[in-house]
Design a protein around this motif. Structure first.
Motif, PDB file in Angstrom:
ATOM      1  N   GLY A 185       0.780  -1.231   0.000  1.00  0.00           N
ATOM      2  CA  GLY A 185       0.000   0.000   0.000  1.00  0.00           C
ATOM      3  C   GLY A 185       0.811   1.279   0.000  1.00  0.00           C
ATOM      4  N   LEU A 186       1.925   1.309  -0.744  1.00  0.00           N
ATOM      5  CA  LEU A 186       2.703   2.540  -0.837  1.00  0.00           C
ATOM      6  C   LEU A 186       1.902   3.601  -1.592  1.00  0.00           C
ATOM      7  CD1 LEU A 186       6.230   1.116  -1.712  1.00  0.00           C
ATOM      8  CD2 LEU A 186       5.300   1.686   0.526  1.00  0.00           C
ATOM      9  N   VAL A 187       1.958   4.840  -1.077  1.00  0.00           N
ATOM     10  CA  VAL A 187       1.149   5.932  -1.622  1.00  0.00           C
ATOM     11  C   VAL A 187       2.059   7.056  -2.078  1.00  0.00           C
ATOM     12  CG1 VAL A 187      -0.666   7.622  -1.136  1.00  0.00           C
ATOM     13  CG2 VAL A 187      -0.782   5.337  -0.128  1.00  0.00           C
ATOM     14  N   TRP A 188       1.713   7.645  -3.224  1.00  0.00           N
ATOM     15  CA  TRP A 188       2.435   8.811  -3.731  1.00  0.00           C
ATOM     16  C   TRP A 188       1.416   9.822  -4.232  1.00  0.00           C
ATOM     17  CZ3 TRP A 188       3.141  10.697  -8.945  1.00  0.00           C
ATOM     18  CH2 TRP A 188       4.072  11.734  -9.034  1.00  0.00           C
ATOM     19  N   ARG A 189       1.398  10.997  -3.618  1.00  0.00           N
ATOM     20  CA  ARG A 189       0.491  12.086  -3.976  1.00  0.00           C
ATOM     21  C   ARG A 189      -0.963  11.630  -4.022  1.00  0.00           C
ATOM     22  NH1 ARG A 189       3.876  15.453  -8.656  1.00  0.00           N
ATOM     23  NH2 ARG A 189       5.708  15.897  -7.323  1.00  0.00           N
ATOM     24  N   GLY A 190      -1.355  10.896  -2.986  1.00  0.00           N
ATOM     25  CA  GLY A 190      -2.741  10.463  -2.844  1.00  0.00           C
ATOM     26  C   GLY A 190      -3.121   9.251  -3.669  1.00  0.00           C
ATOM     27  N   GLN A 191      -2.194   8.673  -4.407  1.00  0.00           N
ATOM     28  CA  GLN A 191      -2.495   7.505  -5.231  1.00  0.00           C
ATOM     29  C   GLN A 191      -1.696   6.303  -4.738  1.00  0.00           C
ATOM     30  OE1 GLN A 191      -2.687   8.455  -9.662  1.00  0.00           O
ATOM     31  NE2 GLN A 191      -1.398  10.138  -8.940  1.00  0.00           N
ATOM     32  N   ARG A 192      -2.331   5.147  -4.733  1.00  0.00           N
ATOM     33  CA  ARG A 192      -1.595   3.930  -4.430  1.00  0.00           C
ATOM     34  C   ARG A 192      -0.719   3.586  -5.630  1.00  0.00           C
ATOM     35  NH1 ARG A 192      -4.245  -0.836  -1.005  1.00  0.00           N
ATOM     36  NH2 ARG A 192      -2.468  -1.795  -2.071  1.00  0.00           N
ATOM     37  N   VAL A 193       0.562   3.426  -5.369  1.00  0.00           N
ATOM     38  CA  VAL A 193       1.522   3.213  -6.453  1.00  0.00           C
ATOM     39  C   VAL A 193       1.231   1.923  -7.199  1.00  0.00           C
ATOM     40  CG1 VAL A 193       3.972   2.943  -6.992  1.00  0.00           C
ATOM     41  CG2 VAL A 193       3.268   4.535  -5.208  1.00  0.00           C
ATOM     42  N   ASP A 194       0.798   0.878  -6.475  1.00  0.00           N
ATOM     43  CA  ASP A 194       0.547  -0.406  -7.137  1.00  0.00           C
ATOM     44  C   ASP A 194      -0.681  -0.380  -8.029  1.00  0.00           C
ATOM     45  OD1 ASP A 194      -1.176  -0.100  -5.045  1.00  0.00           O
ATOM     46  OD2 ASP A 194      -0.970  -2.132  -4.271  1.00  0.00           O
ATOM     47  N   ARG A 195      -1.497   0.687  -7.961  1.00  0.00           N
ATOM     48  CA  ARG A 195      -2.683   0.788  -8.805  1.00  0.00           C
ATOM     49  C   ARG A 195      -2.503   1.786  -9.945  1.00  0.00           C
ATOM     50  NH1 ARG A 195      -7.285   0.926  -3.968  1.00  0.00           N
ATOM     51  NH2 ARG A 195      -6.822  -1.178  -3.150  1.00  0.00           N
ATOM     52  N   MET A 196      -1.371   2.447  -9.999  1.00  0.00           N
ATOM     53  CA  MET A 196      -1.104   3.353 -11.107  1.00  0.00           C
ATOM     54  C   MET A 196      -0.772   2.545 -12.356  1.00  0.00           C
ATOM     55  SD  MET A 196       1.166   6.324  -9.191  1.00  0.00           S
ATOM     56  CE  MET A 196       1.245   7.337 -10.678  1.00  0.00           C
ATOM     57  N   THR A 197      -1.249   2.995 -13.502  1.00  0.00           N
ATOM     58  CA  THR A 197      -1.002   2.262 -14.740  1.00  0.00           C
ATOM     59  C   THR A 197       0.449   2.414 -15.172  1.00  0.00           C
ATOM     60  OG1 THR A 197      -1.576   4.114 -16.180  1.00  0.00           O
ATOM     61  CG2 THR A 197      -3.386   2.691 -15.442  1.00  0.00           C
ATOM     62  N   THR A 198       0.885   1.460 -15.963  1.00  0.00           N
ATOM     63  CA  THR A 198       2.260   1.512 -16.460  1.00  0.00           C
ATOM     64  C   THR A 198       2.495   2.746 -17.304  1.00  0.00           C
ATOM     65  OG1 THR A 198       2.390  -0.895 -16.447  1.00  0.00           O
ATOM     66  CG2 THR A 198       3.989   0.267 -17.803  1.00  0.00           C
ATOM     67  N   ARG A 199       1.532   3.111 -18.126  1.00  0.00           N
ATOM     68  CA  ARG A 199       1.697   4.297 -18.966  1.00  0.00           C
ATOM     69  C   ARG A 199       1.783   5.562 -18.124  1.00  0.00           C
ATOM     70  NH1 ARG A 199       0.857   3.971 -24.412  1.00  0.00           N
ATOM     71  NH2 ARG A 199       0.214   1.937 -25.214  1.00  0.00           N
ATOM     72  N   ALA A 200       0.961   5.643 -17.077  1.00  0.00           N
ATOM     73  CA  ALA A 200       1.011   6.824 -16.212  1.00  0.00           C
ATOM     74  C   ALA A 200       2.368   6.934 -15.526  1.00  0.00           C
ATOM     75  CB  ALA A 200      -0.107   6.752 -15.175  1.00  0.00           C
ATOM     76  N   LEU A 201       2.907   5.826 -15.090  1.00  0.00           N
ATOM     77  CA  LEU A 201       4.214   5.831 -14.441  1.00  0.00           C
ATOM     78  C   LEU A 201       5.312   6.196 -15.431  1.00  0.00           C
ATOM     79  CD1 LEU A 201       3.782   2.627 -12.256  1.00  0.00           C
ATOM     80  CD2 LEU A 201       4.036   4.968 -11.396  1.00  0.00           C
TER      81      LEU A 201
END
Length: 329
Positions: A185-201
């Motif tokens: 459950g690591l969070v960056w700027r209010g978003q869970r990092v594991d749920r961010m899309t590959t393209r967004a990253l």
């Protein structure tokens, strides 16, 4: 600055400052020879003074002089960069400080790969890197510090710059994969990092990539994840290789390299077998073009006014839009 202030800077189109250059070079050579002679002067010289009178020595010197005359004769066919009558390339006359400094340094033969073999020149290399960073406006203080180093030439510098940029842009993808594997459950700027899309990253800026790294490392430390950096390192493209990295993240597709429309970065020259090998799908991490395709593309772009305008085809704003190519209108 007046033109007169530049007079002592260059060798000169007619060798006007030859005496100054010779004086400085001779001084540098004499100083190096003095240094050699006084490094453990109690030791027996490995080359005896009588060697210069032997037949082999005399024959070698004669051949050496003949080859020097041949090389200097061939070099006279060079492009006259020192003359203001020639401005065909991005080169000019040599700066005396650079020329003399290079000759003086060559006598010591340093290797800047580490401080062990280049204690005197490595610090100077980093100092020059700091000067260039300051000139370009990059920070030398704070959490993110710029630095620079010398390369063998512009081609290596370009390739290294592209590799470093790719490493920075793809680092968040490795962080996201490590976060998904650990599921903490690591969070960056209010978003869970594991749920961010590959393209967004992959489309995070370099500044955001650095911030993501710092925030995730801080949270991992607080959660007691001691081997967080190892998890991220194992997912980086530098560890997997570009082919395996793209295979693990098919959402990224195939990367494209943006080049100026006037001239491509790489032309593949050679026989049809070589061209076919470079152009085969899946055989390369990038796209190679041959001269015929390049010539046709330039002719097409010349006729097409839309393609010659910078816009969404001319700037790499995202992972998907990073190469110019002609499209029918």
């Amino acid at each position: 600055m007046s033109i007169e202030q530049f007079y002592p800077w260059f060798v000169g189109a007619y060798g006007e400052n030859h005496a100054l250059v010779e004086e400085l070079v001779v001084e540098a050579m004499r100083d190096n020879f003095f240094w050699r002679r006084n490094f453990h002067p109690e030791s027996e010289p490995p080359i005896p003074t009588s060697a210069q009178y032997t037949p082999d020595y005399i024959a070698f010197v004669a051949r050496l002089k003949a080859e020097l005359y041949r090389v200097t004769a061939d070099l006279k066919q060079s492009v006259p960069f020192s003359s203001p009558r020639y401005i065909g390339h991005m080169a000019s006359d040599l700066l005396i400080p650079g020329l003399v400094g290079r000759i003086a340094t060559l006598l010591y033969n340093p290797n800047n790969v580490s401080e062990d073999v280049a204690p005197a020149t490595l610090s100077k290399e980093l100092a020059v890197g700091d000067q260039l960073c300051t000139m370009m406006g990059y920070p030398l203080q704070g959490d993110v510090r710029a630095f620079g180093h010398m390369t063998s030439g512009g081609t290596v510098a370009n390739y290294e710059g592209l590799r470093n940029l790719m490493a920075a842009r793809l680092y968040p993808v490795a962080v996201g994969q490590a976060a998904r594997d650990l599921d903490r459950g690591l969070v960056w700027r209010g978003q869970r990092v594991d749920r961010m899309t590959t393209r967004a990253l992959a489309n995070l800026s370099v500044t955001d990539s650095v911030d993501l790294r710092q925030q995730c490392l801080l949270q991992a430390t607080e959660l007691g994840i001691a081997d967080w950096t190892d998890f991220v390192e194992a997912q980086r493209y530098e560890s997997l290789g570009l082919a395996r990295f793209l295979e693990a993240h098919p959402e990224l597709g195939h990367p494209w390299l943006m080049v100026p429309v006037e001239w491509p970065l790489l032309l593949v020259q050679g026989d049809e077998t070589a061209r076919a090998r470079h152009r085969a799908d899946g055989q390369s991490g990038g796209r190679f073009i041959d001269e015929d395709e390049h010539r046709a593309s330039r002719q097409q772009a010349t006729r097409c006014g839309n393609c010659r305008r910078l816009g969404d085809r001319g700037r790499a704003n995202s992972w998907d839009d990073r190469v110019w190519r002609h499209r029918p209108h």
